[in-house]
Motif scaffolding. Structure first.
Motif, PDB file in Angstrom:
ATOM      1  N   MET A  97       0.871  -1.178   0.000  1.00 56.03           N
ATOM      2  CA  MET A  97       0.000   0.000   0.000  1.00 56.03           C
ATOM      3  C   MET A  97       0.900   1.217   0.000  1.00 56.03           C
ATOM      4  O   MET A  97       1.474   1.587   1.019  1.00 56.03           O
ATOM      5  CB  MET A  97      -0.914  -0.010   1.222  1.00 56.03           C
ATOM      6  N   MET A  98       1.045   1.806  -1.176  1.00 55.58           N
ATOM      7  CA  MET A  98       2.001   2.906  -1.374  1.00 55.58           C
ATOM      8  C   MET A  98       1.253   4.091  -1.974  1.00 55.58           C
ATOM      9  O   MET A  98       0.357   3.906  -2.809  1.00 55.58           O
ATOM     10  CB  MET A  98       3.103   2.417  -2.319  1.00 55.58           C
ATOM     11  N   MET A  99       1.560   5.287  -1.537  1.00 55.10           N
ATOM     12  CA  MET A  99       0.825   6.453  -2.029  1.00 55.10           C
ATOM     13  C   MET A  99       1.757   7.483  -2.630  1.00 55.10           C
ATOM     14  O   MET A  99       2.911   7.639  -2.212  1.00 55.10           O
ATOM     15  CB  MET A  99       0.015   7.097  -0.898  1.00 55.10           C
ATOM     16  N   GLY A 100       1.233   8.185  -3.630  1.00 57.67           N
ATOM     17  CA  GLY A 100       1.978   9.274  -4.250  1.00 57.67           C
ATOM     18  C   GLY A 100       1.019  10.254  -4.906  1.00 57.67           C
ATOM     19  O   GLY A 100      -0.123   9.892  -5.239  1.00 57.67           O
ATOM     20  N   PHE A 101       1.453  11.493  -5.078  1.00 55.41           N
ATOM     21  CA  PHE A 101       0.619  12.513  -5.710  1.00 55.41           C
ATOM     22  C   PHE A 101       1.361  13.131  -6.886  1.00 55.41           C
ATOM     23  O   PHE A 101       2.590  13.193  -6.900  1.00 55.41           O
ATOM     24  CB  PHE A 101       0.245  13.607  -4.700  1.00 55.41           C
ATOM     25  N   GLY A 102       0.600  13.561  -7.856  1.00 62.39           N
ATOM     26  CA  GLY A 102       1.186  14.224  -9.007  1.00 62.39           C
ATOM     27  C   GLY A 102       0.124  15.018  -9.746  1.00 62.39           C
ATOM     28  O   GLY A 102      -1.069  14.939  -9.417  1.00 62.39           O
ATOM     29  N   SER A 103       0.545  15.768 -10.718  1.00 58.55           N
ATOM     30  CA  SER A 103      -0.419  16.471 -11.574  1.00 58.55           C
ATOM     31  C   SER A 103      -0.770  15.552 -12.741  1.00 58.55           C
ATOM     32  O   SER A 103      -0.071  14.579 -13.008  1.00 58.55           O
ATOM     33  CB  SER A 103       0.172  17.780 -12.083  1.00 58.55           C
ATOM     34  N   GLY A 104      -1.849  15.856 -13.402  1.00 59.84           N
ATOM     35  CA  GLY A 104      -2.240  15.005 -14.511  1.00 59.84           C
ATOM     36  C   GLY A 104      -3.142  15.717 -15.492  1.00 59.84           C
ATOM     37  O   GLY A 104      -3.665  16.800 -15.215  1.00 59.84           O
ATOM     38  N   THR A 105      -3.318  15.085 -16.652  1.00 60.64           N
ATOM     39  CA  THR A 105      -4.217  15.596 -17.689  1.00 60.64           C
ATOM     40  C   THR A 105      -5.093  14.463 -18.166  1.00 60.64           C
ATOM     41  O   THR A 105      -4.590  13.380 -18.526  1.00 60.64           O
ATOM     42  CB  THR A 105      -3.431  16.159 -18.879  1.00 60.64           C
ATOM     43  N   VAL A 106      -6.411  14.668 -18.127  1.00 63.66           N
ATOM     44  CA  VAL A 106      -7.337  13.690 -18.696  1.00 63.66           C
ATOM     45  C   VAL A 106      -7.287  13.865 -20.203  1.00 63.66           C
ATOM     46  O   VAL A 106      -7.727  14.887 -20.741  1.00 63.66           O
ATOM     47  CB  VAL A 106      -8.762  13.916 -18.154  1.00 63.66           C
ATOM     48  N   ASP A 107      -6.700  12.894 -20.914  1.00 65.38           N
ATOM     49  CA  ASP A 107      -6.389  13.069 -22.331  1.00 65.38           C
ATOM     50  C   ASP A 107      -7.618  13.337 -23.184  1.00 65.38           C
ATOM     51  O   ASP A 107      -7.549  14.112 -24.144  1.00 65.38           O
ATOM     52  CB  ASP A 107      -5.651  11.827 -22.852  1.00 65.38           C
ATOM     53  N   LYS A 108      -8.755  12.733 -22.870  1.00 63.33           N
ATOM     54  CA  LYS A 108      -9.948  12.898 -23.701  1.00 63.33           C
ATOM     55  C   LYS A 108     -10.487  14.313 -23.640  1.00 63.33           C
ATOM     56  O   LYS A 108     -10.942  14.865 -24.651  1.00 63.33           O
ATOM     57  CB  LYS A 108     -11.029  11.911 -23.255  1.00 63.33           C
ATOM     58  N   THR A 109     -10.442  14.929 -22.449  1.00 66.33           N
ATOM     59  CA  THR A 109     -11.053  16.255 -22.277  1.00 66.33           C
ATOM     60  C   THR A 109     -10.033  17.358 -22.050  1.00 66.33           C
ATOM     61  O   THR A 109     -10.412  18.524 -21.947  1.00 66.33           O
ATOM     62  CB  THR A 109     -12.012  16.224 -21.072  1.00 66.33           C
ATOM     63  N   ALA A 110      -8.743  16.979 -21.944  1.00 65.12           N
ATOM     64  CA  ALA A 110      -7.661  17.930 -21.668  1.00 65.12           C
ATOM     65  C   ALA A 110      -7.847  18.641 -20.324  1.00 65.12           C
ATOM     66  O   ALA A 110      -7.335  19.742 -20.110  1.00 65.12           O
ATOM     67  CB  ALA A 110      -7.544  18.954 -22.796  1.00 65.12           C
ATOM     68  N   THR A 111      -8.587  17.999 -19.409  1.00 61.40           N
ATOM     69  CA  THR A 111      -8.833  18.560 -18.087  1.00 61.40           C
ATOM     70  C   THR A 111      -7.620  18.348 -17.192  1.00 61.40           C
ATOM     71  O   THR A 111      -7.079  17.247 -17.107  1.00 61.40           O
ATOM     72  CB  THR A 111     -10.060  17.889 -17.437  1.00 61.40           C
ATOM     73  N   LYS A 112      -7.201  19.416 -16.530  1.00 67.11           N
ATOM     74  CA  LYS A 112      -6.085  19.318 -15.587  1.00 67.11           C
ATOM     75  C   LYS A 112      -6.608  18.804 -14.246  1.00 67.11           C
ATOM     76  O   LYS A 112      -7.619  19.294 -13.729  1.00 67.11           O
ATOM     77  CB  LYS A 112      -5.419  20.682 -15.388  1.00 67.11           C
ATOM     78  N   VAL A 113      -5.920  17.845 -13.679  1.00 65.54           N
ATOM     79  CA  VAL A 113      -6.353  17.239 -12.422  1.00 65.54           C
ATOM     80  C   VAL A 113      -5.151  17.024 -11.516  1.00 65.54           C
ATOM     81  O   VAL A 113      -4.003  17.092 -11.953  1.00 65.54           O
ATOM     82  CB  VAL A 113      -7.049  15.877 -12.659  1.00 65.54           C
ATOM     83  N   THR A 114      -5.438  16.806 -10.257  1.00 62.10           N
ATOM     84  CA  THR A 114      -4.444  16.312  -9.312  1.00 62.10           C
ATOM     85  C   THR A 114      -4.702  14.823  -9.130  1.00 62.10           C
ATOM     86  O   THR A 114      -5.846  14.410  -8.939  1.00 62.10           O
ATOM     87  CB  THR A 114      -4.567  17.034  -7.960  1.00 62.10           C
ATOM     88  N   VAL A 115      -3.646  14.032  -9.219  1.00 61.86           N
ATOM     89  CA  VAL A 115      -3.805  12.580  -9.189  1.00 61.86           C
ATOM     90  C   VAL A 115      -3.275  12.028  -7.865  1.00 61.86           C
ATOM     91  O   VAL A 115      -2.119  12.272  -7.511  1.00 61.86           O
ATOM     92  CB  VAL A 115      -3.058  11.911 -10.363  1.00 61.86           C
ATOM     93  N   MET A 116      -4.136  11.322  -7.145  1.00 62.09           N
ATOM     94  CA  MET A 116      -3.689  10.563  -5.996  1.00 62.09           C
ATOM     95  C   MET A 116      -3.489   9.128  -6.455  1.00 62.09           C
ATOM     96  O   MET A 116      -4.451   8.445  -6.839  1.00 62.09           O
ATOM     97  CB  MET A 116      -4.689  10.596  -4.850  1.00 62.09           C
ATOM     98  N   MET A 117      -2.250   8.672  -6.448  1.00 62.85           N
ATOM     99  CA  MET A 117      -1.912   7.329  -6.921  1.00 62.85           C
ATOM    100  C   MET A 117      -1.721   6.404  -5.730  1.00 62.85           C
ATOM    101  O   MET A 117      -1.024   6.739  -4.774  1.00 62.85           O
ATOM    102  CB  MET A 117      -0.633   7.391  -7.762  1.00 62.85           C
ATOM    103  N   VAL A 118      -2.353   5.258  -5.791  1.00 56.34           N
ATOM    104  CA  VAL A 118      -2.226   4.252  -4.749  1.00 56.34           C
ATOM    105  C   VAL A 118      -1.574   3.026  -5.383  1.00 56.34           C
ATOM    106  O   VAL A 118      -2.149   2.410  -6.284  1.00 56.34           O
ATOM    107  CB  VAL A 118      -3.594   3.877  -4.141  1.00 56.34           C
ATOM    108  N   GLY A 119      -0.368   2.704  -4.918  1.00 60.22           N
ATOM    109  CA  GLY A 119       0.363   1.571  -5.457  1.00 60.22           C
ATOM    110  C   GLY A 119       0.053   0.297  -4.704  1.00 60.22           C
ATOM    111  O   GLY A 119       0.250   0.221  -3.488  1.00 60.22           O
ATOM    112  N   VAL A 120      -0.431  -0.713  -5.409  1.00 61.77           N
ATOM    113  CA  VAL A 120      -0.833  -1.983  -4.806  1.00 61.77           C
ATOM    114  C   VAL A 120      -0.438  -3.120  -5.741  1.00 61.77           C
ATOM    115  O   VAL A 120       0.172  -2.895  -6.788  1.00 61.77           O
ATOM    116  CB  VAL A 120      -2.363  -2.015  -4.567  1.00 61.77           C
ATOM    117  N   ASN A 121      -0.785  -4.347  -5.381  1.00 59.85           N
ATOM    118  CA  ASN A 121      -0.729  -5.437  -6.346  1.00 59.85           C
ATOM    119  C   ASN A 121      -2.135  -5.975  -6.552  1.00 59.85           C
ATOM    120  O   ASN A 121      -3.104  -5.449  -5.982  1.00 59.85           O
ATOM    121  CB  ASN A 121       0.262  -6.527  -5.910  1.00 59.85           C
ATOM    122  N   SER A 122      -2.271  -7.015  -7.341  1.00 62.67           N
ATOM    123  CA  SER A 122      -3.607  -7.486  -7.701  1.00 62.67           C
ATOM    124  C   SER A 122      -4.336  -8.130  -6.523  1.00 62.67           C
ATOM    125  O   SER A 122      -5.555  -8.326  -6.583  1.00 62.67           O
ATOM    126  CB  SER A 122      -3.518  -8.490  -8.852  1.00 62.67           C
TER     127      SER A 122
END
Length: 412
Positions: A97-122
């Motif tokens: 259970m690993m966490m990280g944050f970054g900026s992002g762009t929703v490619d379909k709409t070009a919307t700028k977002v903040t991304v909360m990433m949660v690193g896990v396995n299946s």
């Protein structure tokens, strides 16, 4: 005089002194309102919290590292994850259970977002009550290959796309000077899980853009953020029928042995199922406390009812004398005043129930919960308020019934 006539006279007397009657009911109203509101809203809050825990995995144990005293050697590694799955008895699955944050762009709409990433396995999907609503979770092969793939939260999808099924869409994530186009393979209802381990809602308060949550392979997250895989938290999923506390302690002991830090108290295991018990205990204590406060209000209200009924007896002394001189028995006079006392408290209880239910729904609407009000709670509230009227109405009713007809008729 039958009960119907007693009811008619009681209602007529209450209407004749409406303002006085409402003020008399106030203690009853406050007591019943407080009990209904707290029980209804409190049960709704309890169910909401329990649903968060169940979504997070009530069959899971979260093992955490004490980050305040941890050195680099104390953090959990991916090798530890595999060893826990293979060497600790009773463990069925284990996920980082690993966490990280970054900026992002929703490619379909070009919307700028903040991304909360949660690193896990299946394996983490087996700790979640709700599986993917759309698409699928990434598999072991994609995890081992650090594939640029992720599962998006349902609320995140609706926020940035306006609909839920966004499988196949891509989000470009940027962090620490790195950029990665991530493909959405599935959409799952795991916002409650992210809120509990870090919180998109908490992070959103300091962000000017929409916050979305992505579950991705922890190795993919490490490549995006440029950090190594140093795990502060892991999910340990027990086999069916296993003792969660035993599994948690065994996992902690393995980590202490593997990292050679027995004396530090570095690792703690939290059985997710025990949180439900804690929530139940807290809500029961709170409910009993409020019920106690409500009971005090009912007693105060009951004393007010007794006082007003004594005043009513004094005001209606001649009426009582006339009734008794015409043959009204002691029991009839007693029933008349008891009925008036009970009706007064019953109406107060009814108003309290209405205000309590409305208050519970109002409070829960603000906090986005759903109140849960049992019909039994309403029934008991009305029964208790009527009982208050009966108890505190006995003395005034008996006093009225014992009046001498001659003395009563002489009264001015």
């Amino acid at each position: 005089m039958n009960i119907t006539e007693s009811l008619k006279i009681a209602i007529k007397c209450i209407k004749a002194n409406l303002m006085r009657s409402l003020l008399t009911m106030l203690g009853i109203i406050i007591g019943i309102t407080s009990v209904i509101l707290i029980v209804g809203a409190g049960t709704g809050v309890r169910d909401y919290i329990v649903s968060l825990i169940e979504d997070m995995g009530s069959n899971a144990v979260m093992v955490s590292v004490d980050t305040y005293q941890a050195t680099e050697e104390d953090y959990i590694s991916l090798e530890d994850i595999e060893n826990i799955k293979n060497k600790v008895a009773g463990v069925e699955r284990c996920s980082p259970m690993m966490m990280g944050f970054g900026s992002g762009t929703v490619d379909k709409t070009a919307t700028k977002v903040t991304v909360m990433m949660v690193g896990v396995n299946s394996d983490v999907q087996f700790a979640m009550t709700n599986n993917c609503e759309h698409g699928r979770f990434f598999n072991d092969e994609e995890y081992n290959a650090s594939a640029p793939i992720a599962v998006m939260g349902v609320e995140s999808a609706k926020t940035v796309y306006g609909y839920e099924d966004v499988t196949g869409e891509t989000v470009t994530v940027n962090s620490s000077g790195r950029s990665l186009k991530v493909k959405i393979c599935g959409v799952a209802n795991f916002e409650s899980l992210t809120n509990m381990i870090g919180g998109t809602s908490l992070f959103a308060s300091s962000s000017d853009t929409e916050v979305i949550a992505l579950f991705m392979p922890c190795t993919t997250l490490a490549s995006v953020t440029g950090t190594g895989v140093q795990l502060e938290n892991i999910f340990v999923i027990a086999e069916d029928g296993a003792d969660y506390d035993v599994i948690g302690n065994a996992t902690v002991n393995y980590l202490k042995s593997a990292h050679g830090n027995y004396e530090k108290g570095m690792y703690t295991a939290k059985n997710m199922a025990t949180y439900i018990e804690i929530v139940d205990i807290v809500m029961k204590v709170l409910t009993l406390f409020i019920a106690g406060v409500g009971t005090i209000s009912l007693i105060v209200g009951g004393i007010g009812v007794m006082n007003i009924m004594l005043v009513s007896v004094t005001e209606r002394t001649r009426e009582i004398g006339i009734r008794k001189s015409l043959g009204a028995k002691t029991g009839v006079i007693t029933m008349q005043f008891l009925t008036e006392s009970v009706i007064l408290c019953f109406i107060g209880g009814l108003i309290g129930v209405v205000l309590g239910v409305a208050g519970a729904y109002g409070v829960c609407a603000i906090a986005d919960f759903t109140p849960k009000i049992s019909p039994w709670v309403i029934f008991l509230a009305l029964l208790f308020s009527s009982g208050t009227g009966l108890f505190f109405g006995i003395y005034p009713a008996r006093k009225a019934a014992k009046l001498s007809p001659i003395d009563a008729l002489r009264s001015e």
